[in-house]
Design a protein around this motif. Structure first.
Motif, short mmCIF file in Angstrom:
data_model
loop_
_atom_site.label_atom_id
_atom_site.label_comp_id
_atom_site.label_asym_id
_atom_site.label_seq_id
_atom_site.Cartn_x
_atom_site.Cartn_y
_atom_site.Cartn_z
N LEU A 195 -57.68 37.44 -34.78
CA LEU A 195 -57.89 38.33 -35.92
C LEU A 195 -59.01 37.83 -36.83
CD1 LEU A 195 -54.18 39.06 -36.95
CD2 LEU A 195 -55.65 40.33 -35.35
N THR A 196 -59.69 38.76 -37.43
CA THR A 196 -60.66 38.43 -38.47
C THR A 196 -59.89 38.07 -39.74
OG1 THR A 196 -60.77 40.67 -39.34
CG2 THR A 196 -62.24 40.13 -37.49
N PRO A 197 -60.53 37.41 -40.69
CA PRO A 197 -59.82 37.09 -41.93
C PRO A 197 -59.23 38.32 -42.60
CG PRO A 197 -61.84 35.81 -41.79
CD PRO A 197 -61.87 36.77 -40.63
N ALA A 198 -59.94 39.43 -42.60
CA ALA A 198 -59.42 40.65 -43.23
C ALA A 198 -58.20 41.17 -42.48
CB ALA A 198 -60.51 41.71 -43.28
N GLN A 199 -58.26 41.12 -41.15
CA GLN A 199 -57.12 41.57 -40.36
C GLN A 199 -55.91 40.66 -40.58
OE1 GLN A 199 -59.06 41.48 -36.49
NE2 GLN A 199 -58.73 43.69 -36.26
N ASP A 235 -59.25 45.95 -32.49
CA ASP A 235 -60.26 46.32 -31.50
C ASP A 235 -59.61 46.40 -30.12
OD1 ASP A 235 -60.20 43.71 -30.32
OD2 ASP A 235 -61.72 43.00 -31.74
N ALA A 236 -60.36 46.83 -29.13
CA ALA A 236 -59.81 47.05 -27.80
C ALA A 236 -59.23 45.77 -27.20
CB ALA A 236 -60.88 47.63 -26.88
N GLY A 237 -59.91 44.65 -27.43
CA GLY A 237 -59.40 43.39 -26.90
C GLY A 237 -58.08 43.00 -27.53
N GLN A 239 -55.91 45.05 -28.89
CA GLN A 239 -54.90 45.99 -28.40
C GLN A 239 -54.41 45.60 -27.02
OE1 GLN A 239 -57.03 49.69 -28.68
NE2 GLN A 239 -56.44 50.06 -30.80
N ALA A 240 -55.33 45.16 -26.17
CA ALA A 240 -54.94 44.70 -24.83
C ALA A 240 -54.03 43.48 -24.92
CB ALA A 240 -56.18 44.38 -24.00
N GLN A 241 -54.30 42.60 -25.89
CA GLN A 241 -53.45 41.43 -26.08
C GLN A 241 -52.03 41.84 -26.50
OE1 GLN A 241 -56.10 39.33 -28.88
NE2 GLN A 241 -56.02 37.59 -27.48
N VAL A 242 -51.94 42.83 -27.37
CA VAL A 242 -50.63 43.29 -27.82
C VAL A 242 -49.85 43.90 -26.65
CG1 VAL A 242 -49.41 44.92 -29.32
CG2 VAL A 242 -51.35 43.61 -30.20
N LEU A 243 -50.52 44.69 -25.82
CA LEU A 243 -49.85 45.27 -24.65
C LEU A 243 -49.38 44.18 -23.69
CD1 LEU A 243 -52.01 48.41 -23.80
CD2 LEU A 243 -49.65 48.36 -24.62
#
Length: 340
Positions: A195-199, A235-237, A239-243
């Motif tokens: 995650l970015t700092p904001a995320q 981001d897509a990456g 999201q793929a990690q969460v899946l």
């Protein structure tokens, strides 16, 4: 029948041909069980009976492994194999073996029993609505069927104490360093690190965990506060990690059953949020949860080396949504079977 029920049926109907042996396995267990024990093994298919579950040591419905004959144990293993893959069977065996570790680690450890895990059958195997479960300390797996077709594989609870097996133990425990739920924790940390700092500011919703699962062992799961980072803000990456992380919580199941469960998740990905609480450092107290419109996954390690994890479905636990018509018929005929 509402949309999630249709999704469940579409996902699980393919399992019928592959899992027809489930009825045979359950009946084999019944045949191997002496009449004096059948009253313990066979339980009523009622919402009250099936939803009375817990992950702490206590008396349980069914027959414990230690009270089974060799024939009963073989039949139970065959029943487990209709829902669990070989890795899942190994996971259950390793979880039971952690009780041996607790015997040595705790001053009251003699009360820990790796064979105090019970199997119960609810209803008549092969009937319109029936199910089975295996449950004990840190394990509660529930399976609901209609005929020979699995219609639900939730709720699900896996725990691990110790989360990481320490050195210096003996007596058949898992090896030092073994982590029963290590994949789940590592994948969550990889997501957090991406995650970015904001995320991260949005994802970490508490600096401290909660002492246990927030959802506990409720008979009906309810959605928790909408916290953490929304699916659309990754981001897509990521999201793929969460899946991949969600998939790790179902990787003990037979492939068809895992795919059917994940289909319910994918049907509403835009509603998914994932959040973290506590320390980002390994072996320190932490908690994370993944929640969507239909489901909740919680992972709690509030003590740093003692994990509780659960997957709940708000409508589909115990097959309630798919078997709703059965419950309505039972209620209309005067039987008290339906959800309360």
């Amino acid at each position: 029948m509402h949309r999630r029920s249709l999704i469940a049926l579409a996902g699980l109907s393919v399992v019928s041909a592959l899992q027809a042996q489930t009825v045979a396995a359950a009946r084999r267990l019944l045949d191997a069980t002496p009449p004096a024990q059948r009253g313990d093994l066979l339980q009523p298919f009622t919402d009250a009976a099936r939803s009375d579950w817990h992950y702490t040591p206590r008396r349980r419905d069914g027959i414990a492994w230690k009270a089974m004959s060799t024939a009963q144990r073989d039949a139970t293993t065959a029943l487990l194999r209709t829902a669990l893959n070989e890795g899942g069977l190994d996971k259950v065996r390793a979880l039971m073996a952690l009780e041996i570790a607790l015997r040595q680690m705790e001053t009251f450890g003699l009360s820990r029993d790796p064979e105090n895990y019970a199997v119960a059958i609810y209803g008549e195997p092969g009937g319109e609505a029936w199910g089975w479960r295996i449950e004990g300390h840190h394990l509660s797996l529930h399976f609901s069927l209609s005929g020979d077709r699995y219609v639900a594989t939730l709720p699900q609870f896996f725990g691990a104490n110790p989360a990481t097996v320490p050195r210096g133990l003996s007596g058949g425990t898992p090896a030092a360093g073994f982590r029963l739920l290590g994949s789940e924790e590592d994948l969550a940390r990889q997501w957090l690190a991406s995650l970015t700092p904001a995320q991260r500011t949005r994802a970490v919703f508490s600096t401290r965990p909660f002492g246990d699962l927030v959802s506990g062992n409720a008979s009906h799961a309810k959605a928790l506060d909408a916290v953490g980072l929304p699916w659309a803000d990754m981001d897509a990456g990521q999201q793929a990690q969460v899946l991949k992380l969600i998939g790790a919580f179902a990787d003990h199941l037979q492939p068809e059953l895992a795919q059917a469960r994940l289909a319910r998740v994918r049907a509403a990905l835009d509603t998914v949020r994932i959040g973290w609480a506590g320390s980002p450092k390994a072996r320190e107290p932490h908690h994370f949860r993944i929640q969507g419109a239909s489901f909740l996954i919680e992972f709690d390690n509030s003590g740093g080396n003692h994990i509780h994890s659960v997957w709940r479905d708000f409508d589909g636990d115990f097959g309630r949504d798919v078997l709703a018509e059965h419950y309505r018929k039972a209620s209309g005929s005067g039987h008290r079977h339906g959800p309360k």
